[in-house]
Design an enzyme around this catalytic site. Structure first.
Site, PDB file in Angstrom:
ATOM      1  CD  GLU A 175      -2.507  -0.789   0.020  1.00 54.10           C
ATOM      2  OE1 GLU A 175      -3.215  -0.245  -0.278  1.00 54.10           O
ATOM      3  OE2 GLU A 175      -3.247  -2.189   0.005  1.00 54.10           O
ATOM      4  CD  GLU A 217      -4.283  -3.343  -6.708  1.00 56.39           C
ATOM      5  OE1 GLU A 217      -2.774  -4.339  -5.877  1.00 56.39           O
ATOM      6  OE2 GLU A 217      -3.715  -2.085  -6.104  1.00 56.39           O
TER       7      GLU A 217
END
Length: 263
Positions: free
Chosen positions: A125, A187
């Site tokens: 993250e 991602e």
């Protein structure tokens, strides 16, 4: 009419765009400066703290802060102070926002069963912020919305029959051809950068594979990867396994340091 439309679209979308390179060397188009993104992150985080229940478990909060602090300590920007909040929710999730904000949900701790697995998620993250993915997301949204407006004007001016049908097709094309594949690129890039961050912070990158195996068990069946903003579990696990040779030396170097154990 088609050539005129394409020329208008390209000229409009590229106006004001700045081209950058991500930490992995991928080209990025960014419309917003870092101060604007930090402000957006601050506003979003403050809103979440008001709307979400914050955990009162001091032990869990200290544990999450310990893992997060070790990750942020290896970031290039040493001046930024990161705020970490543990939200009391069954969501198996975490996030990081521009400006130095990390949110972790207690539900994640049921899947990320040790400090290395939690570091996998937090590193991932934080890597989104490091690689300016939030800026890319809002830039892409802005450019897509502008492009749809130009298309609507161009099709209307050209007297094209069934304009609504063409607009619907353009909308699907933008979603599948631009936004979703780009999300998968982000991602995958965050997986790579996140592994490097956790390894530099002294967390075992091999545990990332176990974490995503746990995620696969907890998440159930996924839809087709083409229509997902995330890589499939099998793709992600294979990529993480392939990256181990690259990040293991970073982990071994960090092990020589005296690092706080988080639990």
């Amino acid at each position: 009419m088609k050539n005129v439309f394409l020329g208008m679209l390209v000229a409009l979308l590229m106006t004001g765009c700045a081209t950058h390179k991500s930490p992995t060397g991928r080209s990025q188009i960014l419309l917003f400066d870092e101060s604007e993104m930090s402000q957006m992150g601050q506003q979003s985080f403050e809103a979440m703290k008001k709307s979400e229940k914050i955990s009162k478990d001091k032990k869990l909060t200290a544990y999450v802060n310990c893992v997060a602090n070790r990750i942020t300590a290896v970031l290039p920007d040493k001046k930024l102070t990161w705020e970490v909040v543990l939200f009391d929710s069954n969501q198996v999730n975490a996030f990081a926002l521009p400006g130095g904000h990390i949110g972790v949900y207690t539900g994640l701790l049921k899947v990320a069963s040790d400090q290395d697995q939690l570091a996998t998620v937090i590193g991932h993250e934080v890597a989104h912020v490091l690689a300016r993915h939030g800026n890319e997301q809002v830039t892409r949204a802005q450019m897509t919305n502008t492009g749809m407006q130009v298309a609507d004007i161009a099709l209307g001016a050209g007297g094209v029959a069934n304009k609504d049908m063409y607009m619907a097709g353009l909308g699907l094309g933008a979603q599948v051809g631009i936004l979703l594949p780009f999300g998968r690129d982000q991602e995958s890039e965050s997986d790579e950068l996140g592994l490097e961050l956790m390894a530099k912070a002294g967390f075992n990158p091999a545990k990332s594979v176990i974490l995503w195996q746990n995620m696969a068990k907890a998440g159930g069946e996924q839809g087709p990867e083409m229509f997902s903003t995330h890589p499939s579990h099998s793709t992600r696990i294979a990529d993480l396994e392939a990256l181990q040779a690259k990040v293991t030396p970073l982990y071994k170097a960090a092990q020589k340091q005296s690092l706080q154990q988080c639990g």
